[in-house]
Write an enzyme that holds these catalytic residues in place. Sequence first.
Site, mmCIF file in Angstrom:
data_model
loop_
_atom_site.group_PDB
_atom_site.id
_atom_site.type_symbol
_atom_site.label_atom_id
_atom_site.label_comp_id
_atom_site.label_asym_id
_atom_site.label_seq_id
_atom_site.Cartn_x
_atom_site.Cartn_y
_atom_site.Cartn_z
ATOM 1 N N HIS A 182 44.927 35.330 53.453
ATOM 2 C CA HIS A 182 44.414 36.433 52.621
ATOM 3 C C HIS A 182 44.394 37.710 53.457
ATOM 4 O O HIS A 182 44.146 37.662 54.676
ATOM 5 C CB HIS A 182 42.975 36.148 52.202
ATOM 6 C CG HIS A 182 42.800 35.114 51.142
ATOM 7 N ND1 HIS A 182 43.841 34.506 50.456
ATOM 8 C CD2 HIS A 182 41.656 34.556 50.650
ATOM 9 C CE1 HIS A 182 43.349 33.641 49.583
ATOM 10 N NE2 HIS A 182 42.024 33.637 49.680
ATOM 11 N N LYS A 194 31.835 37.569 43.892
ATOM 12 C CA LYS A 194 31.405 36.742 45.034
ATOM 13 C C LYS A 194 31.156 37.607 46.269
ATOM 14 O O LYS A 194 30.206 37.379 47.024
ATOM 15 C CB LYS A 194 32.458 35.668 45.351
ATOM 16 C CG LYS A 194 32.544 34.533 44.336
ATOM 17 C CD LYS A 194 33.683 33.582 44.656
ATOM 18 C CE LYS A 194 33.860 32.544 43.551
ATOM 19 N NZ LYS A 194 35.057 31.687 43.767
ATOM 20 N N CYS A 236 36.354 32.113 50.625
ATOM 21 C CA CYS A 236 37.292 32.497 51.692
ATOM 22 C C CYS A 236 37.356 34.014 51.866
ATOM 23 O O CYS A 236 37.269 34.526 52.989
ATOM 24 C CB CYS A 236 38.678 31.939 51.415
ATOM 25 S SG CYS A 236 39.170 31.989 49.703
HETATM 26 C C1 2RA Z 1 41.025 31.644 45.627
HETATM 27 N N1 2RA Z 1 38.972 32.180 46.805
HETATM 28 O O1 2RA Z 1 41.591 32.301 46.527
HETATM 29 C C2 2RA Z 1 39.533 31.405 45.708
HETATM 30 C C3 2RA Z 1 39.241 29.943 45.872
HETATM 31 N N2 2RA Z 1 39.751 29.426 47.099
HETATM 32 O O2 2RA Z 1 41.600 31.151 44.642
#
Ligand code: 2RA
Length: 338
Positions: free
Chosen positions: A242, A213, A128
Site C-alpha cells: 500500500h 478506519k 493495514c
Molecule cells: C483492504 N485494508 O486493503 C483492507 C483489508 N485488508 O482491502
Amino acid sequence: KQYNVAILGATGAVGQQMLQCLEEQEFPIANLKLLASARSAGKRVSFAGEDVVVEEARDEAFDGVDIVLGAAENDIAKRFVPVAREKGCVTVDNSSAYRLDPDVPLVVPEVNPEDVARHNGIIANPNCATIIALVAVNPLHKVGGIKRMIVSTYQAASGAGIGGLRELEAQMAAIGAGQPVGDPKAFAYQLACNLIPQIGGFDAAGYTSEEMKLQNEGRKIMHLPELRVNCTCVRVPVMRSHSESITLEFEREVSVEAAREALAAAPGVKLVDDPANLAYPMPLDTTDQDLIYVGRVREDISAAPGSHGLALWCCGDQIRKGAATNAVQIAKLLVAQG
Ligand code: 2RA
C-alpha cells in the site's frame, strides 16, 4: 519459556505470512496449531523444517493454547475468539471485529506498545492502511503535535486476500496476451489498468468503511480523540504494497529538516527522501520486507497562514507490516511483558 501458538485462518495470505514471521522472528514456540476451514483441513505446511498438518477450526482446538494469531475474517473471529478467551488464550486478532471495542487494546508496537498490558484476552491488530500511516506520522506527531490528516491511499490487490492477488495477475496476463479480461470477482470492476475509488461499503456521508478506519483507529491508537482525518481509499493495480499520500497539520512548527531527522531515527521507518537523485518510496521496493518507507517530505504550501503543515508519501507491505508482522510483533510484546 515457550508458548503453544495457534494461527486461526492459517491458509490465507495473512495466515501464511504470520507463519513465516514467527519463523523469521524466532518466536518461542512449544507447539504450533494451524487452524482453518474444513476445506483446508489436512493440508501440510512446513514450519521450521517440520511438516505441520492444518486442522479444522473448532472449539476444542484451542485447549492448551497460550497465544492465538487471528488471520480470519470477522465472522470466523467472532465465532472463535470468545471461545479462545474462555479457554485462557490471548488472541491477537487481525479482523476488524474488535478494533473499536473499548475493552480491547488496538496496537501498533511503534506507537502505543504500553496498551498491550491492559488486554483482557484480546488485542486487536489495526487495519493495514492505518498501521502504515501511523508508523510514518507518529514520529512527526512527537515533534509537532498532529491536529489533522488528509490522506489518499493507493491500496494493493492483496488487501482483498489471495483472491485479489490472483485476479490482478490473471487480468494482467489476459491483457498481455490480448485476451478478454473476464468478469471481476474480488473487486467491483476490472483492476488492471484501472483505479477503483471504493474499499468497503459507503456510509450516508459518502465515506467508505475503509476510509473511516483511519480516523476511528487513528484516534484510539494515538490517544487523540480530537484528531481530524479526511481519507480517500483507492484500490490500485499493485500486488502487495500500500502507498499513502499524507498531508499533516500540526499544533507546532515542524521543519522539513526536523521531520527528516525524526523519520531517520524512527522505529520501523526507512527514510527514502532524495528527490535530486530520484529517491522516493515505491511499492516494488517495499514488497516482502517489514519497514515503512517514507519520502517526498515537504512543506505544505497550501497551509493556512499561521498554521503548520507538511506533506509526505509512504509505502509499506500490506501483508507483512500491514498485518502479519505487526501481529507477531504484538505477540512478542505480550511475551516480553510475561
Ligand atoms: C483492504 N485494508 O486493503 C483492507 C483489508 N485488508 O482491502
